[in-house]
Write an enzyme that holds these catalytic residues in place. Structure first.
Site, short mmCIF file in Angstrom:
data_model
loop_
_atom_site.label_atom_id
_atom_site.label_comp_id
_atom_site.label_asym_id
_atom_site.label_seq_id
_atom_site.Cartn_x
_atom_site.Cartn_y
_atom_site.Cartn_z
N ASP A 30 -11.68 36.24 -30.32
CA ASP A 30 -11.38 34.83 -29.04
C ASP A 30 -11.68 34.85 -28.28
OD1 ASP A 30 -9.52 33.07 -28.14
OD2 ASP A 30 -7.61 34.39 -28.43
N LYS B 77 -10.52 26.28 -21.31
CA LYS B 77 -10.82 26.98 -20.17
C LYS B 77 -12.86 26.27 -19.44
CE LYS B 77 -7.13 29.07 -21.42
NZ LYS B 77 -6.56 29.96 -22.34
N TRP C 163 -2.63 38.08 -25.53
CA TRP C 163 -2.85 36.96 -26.03
C TRP C 163 -3.75 37.80 -27.70
CZ3 TRP C 163 -1.90 32.78 -25.67
CH2 TRP C 163 -1.60 32.24 -25.03
C1 LIG Z 1 -5.68 30.25 -23.88
C2 LIG Z 1 -5.86 30.65 -24.48
C3 LIG Z 1 -5.29 31.38 -26.32
C4 LIG Z 1 -4.57 29.99 -26.40
O1 LIG Z 1 -4.83 28.74 -26.43
P1 LIG Z 1 -4.71 27.43 -26.96
O2 LIG Z 1 -5.44 26.28 -27.13
O3 LIG Z 1 -3.60 26.90 -25.38
O4 LIG Z 1 -3.26 27.39 -28.38
C5 LIG Z 1 -5.58 32.19 -26.86
N1 LIG Z 1 -6.53 33.25 -26.01
C6 LIG Z 1 -7.09 33.16 -25.33
C7 LIG Z 1 -7.74 34.25 -24.64
C8 LIG Z 1 -7.04 32.41 -23.59
O5 LIG Z 1 -6.90 32.42 -22.89
#
Ligand SMILES: *Cc1c(COP(=O)(O)O)cnc(C)c1O
Length: 359
Positions: A171, A195, A102
């Site tokens: 993030d 999540k 990511w």
């Molecule tokens: C799932 C995830 C993403 C991507 O998220 P989307 O909402 O599908 O764009 C980005 N960063 C992390 C750490 C993730 O777990």
């Protein structure tokens, strides 16, 4: 009711209480006489949902007044672009700490916008740990330092932050509300909801006031944070149902005793699972102990066949979505806030039982 135990990395398990409440309120939400799915985003009924959700997030995460809370679309992935587009100033660099897929994706988008630098990476170690941050230095002309606080795929998490005068952007898609943090240590925190927070389709952005309003002229309106802060997430139709579901999740967390209690539960669940892995003679964790995630737990055996056999064994016990990410292989159990201890106990029991059958 025959529900499986869902270890999916996202969209992921939600508390049964929350799902049941959404079901019971679906056709008549908050006694408004209509469903949240039918409400105008400009109606009083929806504005109440939006403002309650925001207030509760502010309370639970202890978000200072000088931070704005936004509910956007486009996922965490769109933030990979919006962050440099809004915050990467001319003649400045954006620093990225690379700890997994990511963060690599975040960096890839920033490179399209401006000057970037990688100040630390654990790629040479297949991202099995968070790089040592004590030695890194950051140049003066930095717009921000980007980290991925919890690495969903690799199963690591930051336990301390890099030293820098630049705003740190986190993030925290797979970590938000899983443990107590100090929001003012960051310039911005963002998270796709699917999540730890609710359904897919809504992204939470928590951003410090002074970072807003410096976007270059010509940045499309929808990509400018200022558009959304000025309009209080109501510049256009926001993901109304997702915001409502986040509200229910936050009320559930509040009723448990807030983030402190959620963190206690998460530590208990994670310790139990890591102990089971560490004591096992067939399963092992690829991740360095100090950096292990509380939310995403990868584990493996020494053979692909045995991994596959275990996945079958677990599925027969209604323990599903345990297959590891294709880049890592093996298994991965995502044990987000919504997952009760009892479900982790069932997984640990199945792991021990499987090990017996291998003897
Ligand atoms: C799932 C995830 C993403 C991507 O998220 P989307 O909402 O599908 O764009 C980005 N960063 C992390 C750490 C993730 O777990």
């Amino acid at each position: 009711m025959d529900r499986v135990v869902n270890f999916s990395a996202g969209p992921s398990a939600m508390p049964l209480e929350v799902l049941m409440r959404a079901q019971s309120e679906l056709v008549d939400t908050n006694h408004a006489g209509i469903s949240v799915l039918e409400m105008s985003h400009r109606s009083k009924a929806f504005e109440e949902i939006l403002s309650n959700t925001k207030q509760l997030l502010r309370k639970l995460m202890n978000i200072p007044e000088n931070y704005k809370i936004l509910f956007l679309q486009g996922g965490a992935s769109l933030q990979f672009s919006m962050i440099p587009l809004n915050l990467l100033q001319k003649d400045h660099e954006a620093a990225y700490i690379i700890t997994g897929s990511w963060s690599q994706k975040a960096l890839k988008e920033a490179k399209k916008v401006g000057q970037t630098t990688v100040t630390a990476t654990s790629e040479e170690d297949q991202f099995r740990q968070i790089p040592d941050l004590s030695q890194i230095t950051h140049s003066k002309n930095l717009s921000y330092v980007h980290i991925t606080g919890n690495n969903t795929i690799e199963g690591t998490r930051f336990t301390h932050l890099p030293k820098t005068d630049a705003p740190i952007i986190n993030d925290w898609s797979s970590g938000i509300l899983s443990e107590e943090i100090n929001v003012s240590d960051y310039g911005m925190i963002y998270a796709g909801a699917q999540k730890n927070l609710g359904p897919s389709g809504v992204t939470v952005v928590i951003i410090r006031d002074d970072l807003i309003g410096h976007a270059p002229d010509g940045l499309p309106t929808m990509l400018n944070y200022e558009t959304h802060t000025k309009a209080d997430s109501l510049y256009h139709t926001p993901p109304t149902f997702g915001i409502y579901m986040i509200g229910l999740m936050l009320e559930w967390i509040d009723s448990l005793g807030g983030v402190k209690e959620v963190e206690r539960r998460n530590r208990e669940k994670a310790s139990l699972l890591y102990e089971t892995i560490d004591q096992s003679t067939i399963f092992h964790s690829p991740v360095k102990k100090e950096d292990r995630s509380l939310m995403n737990v990868p584990f493996k055996t020494d053979s692909v066949e045995t991994d596959r056999a275990f996945l079958h064994f677990a599925a027969a016990k209604q323990l599903v979505e345990l297959k590891g990410h294709r880049s890592v292989g093996g298994m991965r159990a995502s044990i987000y806030n919504a997952m009760p201890l009892e479900h982790v106990e069932r997984l640990c029991g199945a792991m021990r039982e499987f090990e017996e059958t291998m003897k």
